[in-house]
Design a protein around this motif. Structure first.
Motif, mmCIF file in Angstrom:
data_model
loop_
_atom_site.group_PDB
_atom_site.id
_atom_site.type_symbol
_atom_site.label_atom_id
_atom_site.label_comp_id
_atom_site.label_asym_id
_atom_site.label_seq_id
_atom_site.Cartn_x
_atom_site.Cartn_y
_atom_site.Cartn_z
ATOM 1 N N ALA A 33 0.830 -1.208 0.000
ATOM 2 C CA ALA A 33 0.000 0.000 0.000
ATOM 3 C C ALA A 33 0.860 1.252 0.000
ATOM 4 C CB ALA A 33 -0.934 -0.002 1.201
ATOM 5 N N GLY A 34 2.093 1.133 0.463
ATOM 6 C CA GLY A 34 2.989 2.289 0.483
ATOM 7 C C GLY A 34 3.415 2.732 -0.892
ATOM 8 N N GLY A 35 3.241 1.848 -1.889
ATOM 9 C CA GLY A 35 3.633 2.207 -3.246
ATOM 10 C C GLY A 35 2.801 3.330 -3.823
ATOM 11 N N GLY A 36 1.616 3.548 -3.250
ATOM 12 C CA GLY A 36 0.760 4.610 -3.758
ATOM 13 C C GLY A 36 1.069 5.968 -3.160
ATOM 14 N N ASN A 37 2.066 6.024 -2.273
ATOM 15 C CA ASN A 37 2.419 7.288 -1.615
ATOM 16 C C ASN A 37 3.738 7.855 -2.126
ATOM 17 O OD1 ASN A 37 0.142 7.213 0.156
ATOM 18 N ND2 ASN A 37 1.203 5.691 1.391
ATOM 19 N N GLY A 38 4.109 7.475 -3.339
ATOM 20 C CA GLY A 38 5.352 7.979 -3.905
ATOM 21 C C GLY A 38 6.576 7.218 -3.466
ATOM 22 N N ASP A 39 6.395 6.112 -2.774
ATOM 23 C CA ASP A 39 7.523 5.312 -2.285
ATOM 24 C C ASP A 39 7.579 3.970 -3.000
ATOM 25 O OD1 ASP A 39 8.442 7.136 -0.247
ATOM 26 O OD2 ASP A 39 6.635 6.624 0.873
ATOM 27 N N GLY A 40 7.218 3.962 -4.271
ATOM 28 C CA GLY A 40 7.107 2.710 -5.012
ATOM 29 C C GLY A 40 8.384 1.895 -5.064
ATOM 30 N N LYS A 41 9.511 2.553 -5.301
ATOM 31 C CA LYS A 41 10.769 1.815 -5.434
ATOM 32 C C LYS A 41 11.219 1.229 -4.097
ATOM 33 C CE LYS A 41 12.436 4.006 -9.632
ATOM 34 N NZ LYS A 41 13.552 4.678 -10.332
ATOM 35 N N LYS A 42 10.983 1.972 -3.010
ATOM 36 C CA LYS A 42 11.299 1.435 -1.684
ATOM 37 C C LYS A 42 10.403 0.239 -1.382
ATOM 38 C CE LYS A 42 12.897 5.813 0.354
ATOM 39 N NZ LYS A 42 12.622 6.862 1.363
ATOM 40 N N CYS A 43 9.133 0.398 -1.713
ATOM 41 C CA CYS A 43 8.175 -0.681 -1.486
ATOM 42 C C CYS A 43 8.548 -1.917 -2.288
ATOM 43 C CB CYS A 43 6.778 -0.199 -1.868
ATOM 44 S SG CYS A 43 5.522 -1.465 -1.770
ATOM 45 N N LEU A 44 8.939 -1.709 -3.541
ATOM 46 C CA LEU A 44 9.324 -2.825 -4.397
ATOM 47 C C LEU A 44 10.528 -3.564 -3.823
ATOM 48 C CD1 LEU A 44 8.840 -4.331 -7.070
ATOM 49 C CD2 LEU A 44 10.331 -2.657 -8.189
ATOM 50 N N ALA A 45 11.503 -2.810 -3.344
ATOM 51 C CA ALA A 45 12.700 -3.431 -2.758
ATOM 52 C C ALA A 45 12.347 -4.238 -1.518
ATOM 53 C CB ALA A 45 13.725 -2.353 -2.415
ATOM 54 N N MET A 46 11.405 -3.746 -0.717
ATOM 55 C CA MET A 46 10.977 -4.477 0.475
ATOM 56 C C MET A 46 10.282 -5.785 0.092
ATOM 57 S SD MET A 46 9.451 -1.482 2.920
ATOM 58 C CE MET A 46 10.378 -0.009 3.324
#
Length: 292
Positions: free
Chosen positions: A93-106
């Motif tokens: 859900a964090g990918g929708g807050n502009g943190d997509g690449k961080k979310c993907l890495a997680m």
């Protein structure tokens, strides 16, 4: 314990962690309640936002990995799987807050941590879907995820995972959806059709007339008509299935029964357009026998 304090102190002013957050987490640690600790963190928006607040992707993954390691301390297998999926969904859900690449890495880190087949299938579907929106180049043949969305590779993984039909179906749908992005190279068109066929193959006679099955049949038929040559033999059986479920017309069905078709004036492979039931115009899906 240090990560708990970091999550509490790094929470933003708009979503601060409540004063009870740290004591509740400390109580879970004292009671060796890994599941309770994860639930407390994931249910607290301020703590979740703190995970994305680290400056670099590497720092985010490092903090996230400490939380993911708690999954191994949950003795109940079902609870461990439930918490794995909850962790993935919360981070996703964090990918929708502009943190997509961080979310993907997680999510990639979590995929590598886990060994359960159902979990890996679910995680890979989320990874592919998110990658299509934040880093589509990763899905190309030369990309880090390119080999994971090749039909043969996935079929090998599925054999290792021992997953249910419904799980395979959801994974295929995720891959097909990810391939709609324009950033993918031209070679993925054939790959997408292969996955459309695999998706359709997850339905049997008992489910052939379900709305999802009919939609899958329609999509596979459109792909087959657009490119009847690359996967001609594979598509013949699927086209017969589509005809039986009334997804395509008789003319399209008859066309795919030709064992050695020749290219005709309309760009399709038949003796003549008339013999195959197609007209001389552009070979659009509607004009070539698909019921749209």
């Amino acid at each position: 314990l240090r990560i708990i304090h970091l999550l509490a102190t790094n929470s933003s002013a708009s979503t601060p962690c409540p004063t009870t957050f740290v004591p509740t987490c400390e109580a879970c640690i004292a009671n060796a309640d890994a599941s309770g600790l994860l639930n407390t963190i994931l249910d607290e928006p301020g703590a979740v936002r703190s995970l994305f607040g680290f400056e670099t992707v590497e720092e985010c993954v490092g903090a996230f990995s400490l939380l993911a390691s708690l999954l191994d301390r949950i003795s109940d297998a079902q609870e461990s799987q439930r918490m794995t999926l909850k962790l993935a969904d919360t981070m996703g859900a964090g990918g929708g807050n502009g943190d997509g690449k961080k979310c993907l890495a997680m999510l990639v880190a979590l995929y590598n941590f886990r060994s359960d087949g159902s979990e890996k299938c679910h995680l890979l579907a989320k990874i592919v879907t998110l990658a299509a929106s934040v880093s589509p180049e990763l899905l190309n043949s030369s990309g880090a995820l390119g080999t994971f969305i090749e039909p043969q590779t996935l079929k090998v993984l599925e054999g290792q995972w021992n997953i249910e039909v419904a799980e395979r179906r959801n994974l295929y749908k995720a891959v097909i959806g990810a391939m709609d992005t324009e950033a993918l190279d031209a070679t993925k068109a054939k790959t997408k059709q292969q996955f459309l066929l695999l998706h359709l193959s997850t339905f049997d006679e008992s489910s052939a007339f379900e709305p999802e099955a009919l939609e899958a049949a329609r999509n596979a038929a459109v792909g087959a008509i657009r490119d009847p040559v690359s996967l001609f033999n594979e598509q013949r059986g699927i086209i017969h299935f589509c005809f039986q479920t009334h997804t395509i017309s008789w003319s399209a069905h008859r066309f795919f029964q030709n064992k050695q078709p020749k290219k005709g004036p309309c760009g399709f492979f038949s003796e003549t357009p008339a013999q195959s039931g197609f007209d001389n115009g552009a070979c659009s899906a509607a004009r070539c026998g698909v019921l749209v």
